[in-house]
Write a protein that holds these residues in place. Structure first.
Motif, PDB file in Angstrom:
ATOM      1  N   MET A  28     -32.066 -32.312  -9.226  1.00 38.27           N
ATOM      2  CA  MET A  28     -33.168 -32.604  -8.343  1.00 38.27           C
ATOM      3  C   MET A  28     -33.126 -34.090  -7.989  1.00 38.27           C
ATOM      4  SD  MET A  28     -37.254 -32.191  -8.989  1.00 38.27           S
ATOM      5  CE  MET A  28     -37.443 -30.524  -8.421  1.00 38.27           C
ATOM      6  N   GLU A  29     -33.367 -34.385  -6.754  1.00 31.49           N
ATOM      7  CA  GLU A  29     -33.349 -35.760  -6.271  1.00 31.49           C
ATOM      8  C   GLU A  29     -34.687 -36.449  -6.542  1.00 31.49           C
ATOM      9  OE1 GLU A  29     -33.096 -38.009  -1.989  1.00 31.49           O
ATOM     10  OE2 GLU A  29     -32.212 -36.031  -2.176  1.00 31.49           O
ATOM     11  N   CYS A  30     -34.614 -37.655  -7.081  1.00 31.22           N
ATOM     12  CA  CYS A  30     -35.838 -38.421  -7.341  1.00 31.22           C
ATOM     13  C   CYS A  30     -36.395 -38.957  -6.029  1.00 31.22           C
ATOM     14  CB  CYS A  30     -35.556 -39.575  -8.291  1.00 31.22           C
ATOM     15  SG  CYS A  30     -37.035 -40.511  -8.728  1.00 31.22           S
ATOM     16  N   LYS A  31     -37.681 -38.883  -5.881  1.00 35.69           N
ATOM     17  CA  LYS A  31     -38.363 -39.375  -4.683  1.00 35.69           C
ATOM     18  C   LYS A  31     -39.052 -40.696  -4.989  1.00 35.69           C
ATOM     19  CE  LYS A  31     -39.096 -34.700  -3.040  1.00 35.69           C
ATOM     20  NZ  LYS A  31     -40.085 -33.706  -2.636  1.00 35.69           N
ATOM     21  N   LYS A  32     -38.324 -41.610  -5.619  1.00 39.58           N
ATOM     22  CA  LYS A  32     -38.891 -42.862  -6.086  1.00 39.58           C
ATOM     23  C   LYS A  32     -39.588 -43.635  -4.971  1.00 39.58           C
ATOM     24  CE  LYS A  32     -37.944 -47.128  -8.501  1.00 39.58           C
ATOM     25  NZ  LYS A  32     -36.997 -47.905  -9.296  1.00 39.58           N
ATOM     26  N   GLU A  33     -38.952 -43.796  -3.835  1.00 35.38           N
ATOM     27  CA  GLU A  33     -39.556 -44.573  -2.745  1.00 35.38           C
ATOM     28  C   GLU A  33     -40.863 -43.931  -2.275  1.00 35.38           C
ATOM     29  OE1 GLU A  33     -38.574 -47.612  -1.917  1.00 35.38           O
ATOM     30  OE2 GLU A  33     -37.087 -47.322  -3.492  1.00 35.38           O
ATOM     31  N   GLN A  34     -40.885 -42.616  -2.173  1.00 36.86           N
ATOM     32  CA  GLN A  34     -42.097 -41.897  -1.781  1.00 36.86           C
ATOM     33  C   GLN A  34     -43.163 -42.022  -2.872  1.00 36.86           C
ATOM     34  OE1 GLN A  34     -41.358 -37.819  -0.743  1.00 36.86           O
ATOM     35  NE2 GLN A  34     -43.518 -37.332  -0.560  1.00 36.86           N
ATOM     36  N   ASN A  35     -42.764 -41.913  -4.135  1.00 34.90           N
ATOM     37  CA  ASN A  35     -43.698 -42.035  -5.254  1.00 34.90           C
ATOM     38  C   ASN A  35     -44.323 -43.419  -5.314  1.00 34.90           C
ATOM     39  OD1 ASN A  35     -42.991 -39.426  -6.009  1.00 34.90           O
ATOM     40  ND2 ASN A  35     -41.587 -40.086  -7.606  1.00 34.90           N
ATOM     41  N   LEU A  36     -43.543 -44.451  -5.019  1.00 35.18           N
ATOM     42  CA  LEU A  36     -44.053 -45.825  -5.087  1.00 35.18           C
ATOM     43  C   LEU A  36     -45.208 -46.060  -4.120  1.00 35.18           C
ATOM     44  CD1 LEU A  36     -40.784 -47.919  -5.481  1.00 35.18           C
ATOM     45  CD2 LEU A  36     -42.674 -47.741  -7.113  1.00 35.18           C
ATOM     46  N   LYS A  37     -45.217 -45.341  -3.007  1.00 32.50           N
ATOM     47  CA  LYS A  37     -46.290 -45.504  -2.021  1.00 32.50           C
ATOM     48  C   LYS A  37     -47.651 -45.119  -2.590  1.00 32.50           C
ATOM     49  CE  LYS A  37     -43.212 -44.612   1.847  1.00 32.50           C
ATOM     50  NZ  LYS A  37     -42.816 -43.636   2.870  1.00 32.50           N
ATOM     51  N   ASN A  38     -47.664 -44.204  -3.566  1.00 28.20           N
ATOM     52  CA  ASN A  38     -48.924 -43.704  -4.138  1.00 28.20           C
ATOM     53  C   ASN A  38     -49.105 -44.067  -5.601  1.00 28.20           C
ATOM     54  OD1 ASN A  38     -49.761 -42.290  -1.743  1.00 28.20           O
ATOM     55  ND2 ASN A  38     -48.114 -40.853  -2.182  1.00 28.20           N
ATOM     56  N   CYS A  39     -48.201 -44.859  -6.150  1.00 30.73           N
ATOM     57  CA  CYS A  39     -48.272 -45.192  -7.575  1.00 30.73           C
ATOM     58  C   CYS A  39     -49.338 -46.262  -7.810  1.00 30.73           C
ATOM     59  CB  CYS A  39     -46.919 -45.685  -8.069  1.00 30.73           C
ATOM     60  SG  CYS A  39     -46.888 -46.032  -9.843  1.00 30.73           S
ATOM     61  N   PRO A  40     -50.392 -45.939  -8.578  1.00 29.70           N
ATOM     62  CA  PRO A  40     -51.471 -46.903  -8.813  1.00 29.70           C
ATOM     63  C   PRO A  40     -51.209 -47.836  -9.997  1.00 29.70           C
ATOM     64  CG  PRO A  40     -52.059 -44.838  -9.794  1.00 29.70           C
ATOM     65  CD  PRO A  40     -50.711 -44.628  -9.124  1.00 29.70           C
ATOM     66  N   CYS A  41     -50.071 -47.727 -10.635  1.00 27.54           N
ATOM     67  CA  CYS A  41     -49.776 -48.546 -11.808  1.00 27.54           C
ATOM     68  C   CYS A  41     -49.801 -50.025 -11.432  1.00 27.54           C
ATOM     69  CB  CYS A  41     -48.410 -48.171 -12.379  1.00 27.54           C
ATOM     70  SG  CYS A  41     -47.933 -49.162 -13.803  1.00 27.54           S
ATOM     71  N   SER A  42     -50.589 -50.798 -12.163  1.00 25.00           N
ATOM     72  CA  SER A  42     -50.704 -52.227 -11.866  1.00 25.00           C
ATOM     73  C   SER A  42     -49.805 -53.085 -12.756  1.00 25.00           C
ATOM     74  CB  SER A  42     -52.166 -52.673 -12.000  1.00 25.00           C
ATOM     75  OG  SER A  42     -52.632 -52.441 -13.309  1.00 25.00           O
ATOM     76  N   TYR A  43     -48.996 -52.446 -13.592  1.00 23.17           N
ATOM     77  CA  TYR A  43     -48.067 -53.174 -14.454  1.00 23.17           C
ATOM     78  C   TYR A  43     -46.756 -53.351 -13.690  1.00 23.17           C
ATOM     79  CZ  TYR A  43     -45.453 -54.600 -18.583  1.00 23.17           C
ATOM     80  OH  TYR A  43     -44.682 -55.305 -19.468  1.00 23.17           O
ATOM     81  N   ASP A  44     -46.646 -54.464 -12.971  1.00 27.77           N
ATOM     82  CA  ASP A  44     -45.533 -54.681 -12.058  1.00 27.77           C
ATOM     83  C   ASP A  44     -44.136 -54.688 -12.681  1.00 27.77           C
ATOM     84  OD1 ASP A  44     -47.014 -54.636  -9.707  1.00 27.77           O
ATOM     85  OD2 ASP A  44     -47.547 -56.744  -9.916  1.00 27.77           O
ATOM     86  N   PRO A  45     -43.939 -55.245 -13.874  1.00 32.09           N
ATOM     87  CA  PRO A  45     -42.569 -55.240 -14.389  1.00 32.09           C
ATOM     88  C   PRO A  45     -42.098 -53.892 -14.958  1.00 32.09           C
ATOM     89  CG  PRO A  45     -44.001 -56.370 -15.935  1.00 32.09           C
ATOM     90  CD  PRO A  45     -44.835 -56.035 -14.720  1.00 32.09           C
ATOM     91  N   CYS A  46     -42.880 -52.846 -14.791  1.00 29.31           N
ATOM     92  CA  CYS A  46     -42.527 -51.539 -15.363  1.00 29.31           C
ATOM     93  C   CYS A  46     -41.253 -50.990 -14.726  1.00 29.31           C
ATOM     94  CB  CYS A  46     -43.673 -50.546 -15.167  1.00 29.31           C
ATOM     95  SG  CYS A  46     -43.300 -48.917 -15.864  1.00 29.31           S
ATOM     96  N   SER A  47     -40.280 -50.662 -15.548  1.00 28.05           N
ATOM     97  CA  SER A  47     -39.015 -50.110 -15.055  1.00 28.05           C
ATOM     98  C   SER A  47     -39.142 -48.646 -14.654  1.00 28.05           C
ATOM     99  CB  SER A  47     -37.935 -50.247 -16.134  1.00 28.05           C
ATOM    100  OG  SER A  47     -38.291 -49.487 -17.284  1.00 28.05           O
ATOM    101  N   ARG A  48     -40.236 -47.991 -15.047  1.00 30.87           N
ATOM    102  CA  ARG A  48     -40.428 -46.568 -14.739  1.00 30.87           C
ATOM    103  C   ARG A  48     -41.274 -46.355 -13.493  1.00 30.87           C
ATOM    104  NH1 ARG A  48     -40.419 -47.661 -19.910  1.00 30.87           N
ATOM    105  NH2 ARG A  48     -42.590 -48.266 -19.862  1.00 30.87           N
ATOM    106  N   LYS A  49     -41.748 -47.413 -12.889  1.00 29.97           N
ATOM    107  CA  LYS A  49     -42.631 -47.315 -11.726  1.00 29.97           C
ATOM    108  C   LYS A  49     -41.944 -46.528 -10.601  1.00 29.97           C
ATOM    109  CE  LYS A  49     -46.038 -50.068  -9.439  1.00 29.97           C
ATOM    110  NZ  LYS A  49     -46.798 -51.267  -9.579  1.00 29.97           N
ATOM    111  N   GLY A  50     -42.588 -45.464 -10.171  1.00 29.13           N
ATOM    112  CA  GLY A  50     -42.047 -44.611  -9.121  1.00 29.13           C
ATOM    113  C   GLY A  50     -41.142 -43.504  -9.617  1.00 29.13           C
ATOM    114  N   VAL A  51     -40.772 -43.553 -10.889  1.00 30.17           N
ATOM    115  CA  VAL A  51     -39.932 -42.503 -11.489  1.00 30.17           C
ATOM    116  C   VAL A  51     -40.852 -41.711 -12.415  1.00 30.17           C
ATOM    117  CG1 VAL A  51     -37.809 -41.983 -12.756  1.00 30.17           C
ATOM    118  CG2 VAL A  51     -37.949 -44.056 -11.352  1.00 30.17           C
ATOM    119  N   CYS A  52     -41.598 -40.814 -11.817  1.00 31.72           N
ATOM    120  CA  CYS A  52     -42.692 -40.128 -12.516  1.00 31.72           C
ATOM    121  C   CYS A  52     -42.247 -39.385 -13.771  1.00 31.72           C
ATOM    122  CB  CYS A  52     -43.401 -39.180 -11.556  1.00 31.72           C
ATOM    123  SG  CYS A  52     -44.098 -40.020 -10.117  1.00 31.72           S
ATOM    124  N   CYS A  53     -41.096 -38.720 -13.728  1.00 32.59           N
ATOM    125  CA  CYS A  53     -40.665 -37.967 -14.912  1.00 32.59           C
ATOM    126  C   CYS A  53     -40.440 -38.895 -16.100  1.00 32.59           C
ATOM    127  CB  CYS A  53     -39.424 -37.136 -14.603  1.00 32.59           C
ATOM    128  SG  CYS A  53     -38.025 -38.077 -13.967  1.00 32.59           S
TER     129      CYS A  53
END
Length: 67
Positions: free
Chosen positions: A1-26
């Motif tokens: 399955m292809e990760c939709k990281k760029e699409q996920n980032l548009k709606n990701c409310p995480c305010s921890y900017d240095p997070c390496s998992r940001k946008g990679v929901c799984c």
């Protein structure tokens, strides 16, 4: 399955900017569940900013009808 990281980032409310998992929901969900937490997207904007992502904090918010 292809990760939709760029699409996920548009709606990701995480305010921890240095997070390496940001946008990679799984990866985010796996990380937080392993630590008995929920990801930031389960919380309101104000609650997410506290960085208290514990199950207990989530339950308190539900009981207070804040989520």
């Amino acid at each position: 399955m292809e990760c939709k990281k760029e699409q996920n980032l548009k709606n990701c409310p995480c305010s921890y900017d240095p997070c390496s998992r940001k946008g990679v929901c799984c990866d985010c969900i796996r990380y937080h569940l392993k630590n008995r937490e929920l990801p930031g997207c389960c919380f309101s904007k104000d609650a997410e900013k506290t960085y208290d992502r514990s199950f207990e904090h989530f339950a308190r918010l539900v009981m207070e009808k804040k989520i």
